[in-house]
Enzyme design. Structure first.
Site, PDB file in Angstrom:
ATOM      1  N   GLY A  51       0.757  -1.245   0.000  1.00 47.87           N
ATOM      2  CA  GLY A  51       0.000   0.000   0.000  1.00 47.87           C
ATOM      3  C   GLY A  51       0.788   1.295   0.000  1.00 47.87           C
ATOM      4  N   ASP A 109      -5.230   2.089  10.661  1.00 47.23           N
ATOM      5  CA  ASP A 109      -6.669   1.870  10.854  1.00 47.23           C
ATOM      6  C   ASP A 109      -6.853   1.415  12.306  1.00 47.23           C
ATOM      7  OD1 ASP A 109      -9.346   1.206  10.501  1.00 47.23           O
ATOM      8  OD2 ASP A 109      -8.989  -0.468   9.170  1.00 47.23           O
ATOM      9  N   PHE A 158     -14.028   3.141   4.436  1.00 51.02           N
ATOM     10  CA  PHE A 158     -13.098   2.385   3.601  1.00 51.02           C
ATOM     11  C   PHE A 158     -12.761   3.182   2.350  1.00 51.02           C
ATOM     12  CE2 PHE A 158     -11.692  -0.723   0.509  1.00 51.02           C
ATOM     13  CZ  PHE A 158     -10.752  -1.408   1.261  1.00 51.02           C
ATOM     14  N   ILE A 159     -11.478   3.289   2.037  1.00 43.98           N
ATOM     15  CA  ILE A 159     -11.040   4.075   0.887  1.00 43.98           C
ATOM     16  C   ILE A 159     -10.118   3.253  -0.029  1.00 43.98           C
ATOM     17  CG2 ILE A 159     -11.242   6.350   1.997  1.00 43.98           C
ATOM     18  CD1 ILE A 159      -7.926   5.575   2.040  1.00 43.98           C
ATOM     19  N   ASP A 165      -5.847  -0.443  -1.839  1.00 45.73           N
ATOM     20  CA  ASP A 165      -6.631  -1.320  -2.705  1.00 45.73           C
ATOM     21  C   ASP A 165      -7.937  -1.789  -2.087  1.00 45.73           C
ATOM     22  OD1 ASP A 165      -5.202  -3.011  -0.754  1.00 45.73           O
ATOM     23  OD2 ASP A 165      -6.111  -4.655  -1.883  1.00 45.73           O
ATOM     24  N   ARG A 171      -5.218   0.421  -6.744  1.00 48.11           N
ATOM     25  CA  ARG A 171      -3.952   1.014  -6.270  1.00 48.11           C
ATOM     26  C   ARG A 171      -3.408   2.054  -7.242  1.00 48.11           C
ATOM     27  NH1 ARG A 171      -2.223  -2.112  -1.919  1.00 48.11           N
ATOM     28  NH2 ARG A 171      -2.544  -4.351  -2.090  1.00 48.11           N
TER      29      ARG A 171
HETATM   30  P1  IMP Z   1      -4.591  -1.829  10.715  1.00 50.20           P
HETATM   31  O1  IMP Z   1      -3.694  -2.962  11.125  1.00 50.20           O
HETATM   32  O2  IMP Z   1      -6.030  -2.109  11.061  1.00 50.20           O
HETATM   33  O3  IMP Z   1      -4.126  -0.479  11.222  1.00 50.20           O
HETATM   34  O4  IMP Z   1      -4.626  -1.783   9.149  1.00 50.20           O
HETATM   35  C1  IMP Z   1      -3.566  -1.369   8.423  1.00 50.20           C
HETATM   36  C2  IMP Z   1      -3.604  -1.925   7.029  1.00 50.20           C
HETATM   37  O5  IMP Z   1      -4.930  -2.248   6.584  1.00 50.20           O
HETATM   38  C3  IMP Z   1      -3.109  -0.882   6.085  1.00 50.20           C
HETATM   39  O6  IMP Z   1      -1.730  -0.984   5.885  1.00 50.20           O
HETATM   40  C4  IMP Z   1      -3.910  -1.149   4.828  1.00 50.20           C
HETATM   41  O7  IMP Z   1      -3.224  -2.056   4.010  1.00 50.20           O
HETATM   42  C5  IMP Z   1      -5.186  -1.784   5.290  1.00 50.20           C
HETATM   43  N1  IMP Z   1      -6.307  -0.803   5.332  1.00 50.20           N
HETATM   44  C6  IMP Z   1      -6.837  -0.205   6.418  1.00 50.20           C
HETATM   45  N2  IMP Z   1      -7.834   0.628   6.099  1.00 50.20           N
HETATM   46  C7  IMP Z   1      -7.947   0.564   4.746  1.00 50.20           C
HETATM   47  C8  IMP Z   1      -8.808   1.219   3.796  1.00 50.20           C
HETATM   48  O8  IMP Z   1      -9.689   2.044   4.107  1.00 50.20           O
HETATM   49  N3  IMP Z   1      -8.603   0.894   2.493  1.00 50.20           N
HETATM   50  C9  IMP Z   1      -7.657   0.001   2.082  1.00 50.20           C
HETATM   51  N4  IMP Z   1      -6.824  -0.631   2.943  1.00 50.20           N
HETATM   52  C10 IMP Z   1      -6.972  -0.354   4.257  1.00 50.20           C
HETATM   53 MG    MG Z   2      -0.925  -1.745   3.917  1.00 52.75          MG
END
Ligand code: IMP
Ligand code: MG
Length: 181
Positions: A51, A109, A158-159, A165, A171
């Site tokens: 990402g 996130d 969600f984006i 992606d 992407r």
């Molecule tokens: P976390 O572990 O929940 O903080 O998520 C982090 C990873 O989830 C990021 O590096 C992204 O790859 C993916 N992610 C989180 N939110 C989104 C979103 O809104 N769109 C796409 N990928 C996301």
């Molecule tokens: Mg990521």
């Protein structure tokens, strides 16, 4: 040519949310903070694939001091919901010990991914460790972490686009799109 305000990826509809110009301006702002903190410290940036590739590329182009970049690949997400399982697919080869490290993430996130990365990087004994993220969903945060450089804070939607992606797609979009309910 005008931008399309609405796009479809697989089975979902998305609407234009953050334009490329806004993204680049916010990256420019944190590049100045990074310059202030690290211009004489030969930092090692660690780009979290997949990402963060666009963010890392545009950020690096703003930096005019000696620095290096390395890549790590994680997998933790399926569809539009975090599954909370993190897997290191492509680990680091570069030596982190005694380096001033900056992790480059696309989005924080729940924070579980960055928490895992902070722990696993600290175990390699860097001289210092900082986190730079393009996007921060503060309302979704569950982990006890903080980011040193946040380009943009966004609500808990969600984006896709600009490296991020939906099931592997989107992407390549220059702008960021938000899912339509
Ligand atoms: P976390 O572990 O929940 O903080 O998520 C982090 C990873 O989830 C990021 O590096 C992204 O790859 C993916 N992610 C989180 N939110 C989104 C979103 O809104 N769109 C796409 N990928 C996301
Ligand atoms: Mg990521």
């Amino acid at each position: 040519m005008g931008k399309s305000l609405n796009i479809e990826i697989k089975d979902r509809q998305f609407e234009l949310f953050i334009k490329e110009e806004t993204i680049l301006n916010s990256i420019n702002r944190i590049s100045k903070q990074i310059h202030t903190d690290l211009h004489d410290k030969n930092p090692l940036f660690i780009c979290v694939l997949n990402g963060a590739f666009m963010f890392a590329s545009d950020l690096m182009k703003q930096l005019d001091f000696p620095c290096e970049i390395a890549f790590i690949r994680l997998k933790s997400y399926q569809g539009t919901a975090s599954v909370g399982v993190i897997r290191e697919v492509h680990g680091l080869i570069e030596d982190v010990q005694n380096r001033n490290v900056v992790i480059l993430e696309d989005i924080i996130d729940t924070g579980h991914t960055i928490e895992y990365l902070i722990q696993s990087t600290l175990a390699k004994q860097p001289k210092s460790l900082r986190v730079a993220t393009l996007l921060f969903k503060s309302a979704a945060l569950q982990a006890d972490i903080k980011a040193d450089y946040v380009a943009m804070e966004i609500p808990n939607d969600f984006i896709v686009g600009y490296g991020l992606d939906y099931d592997g797609y989107g992407r390549n979009l220059k702008d960021i799109y938000k899912i339509k309910e």
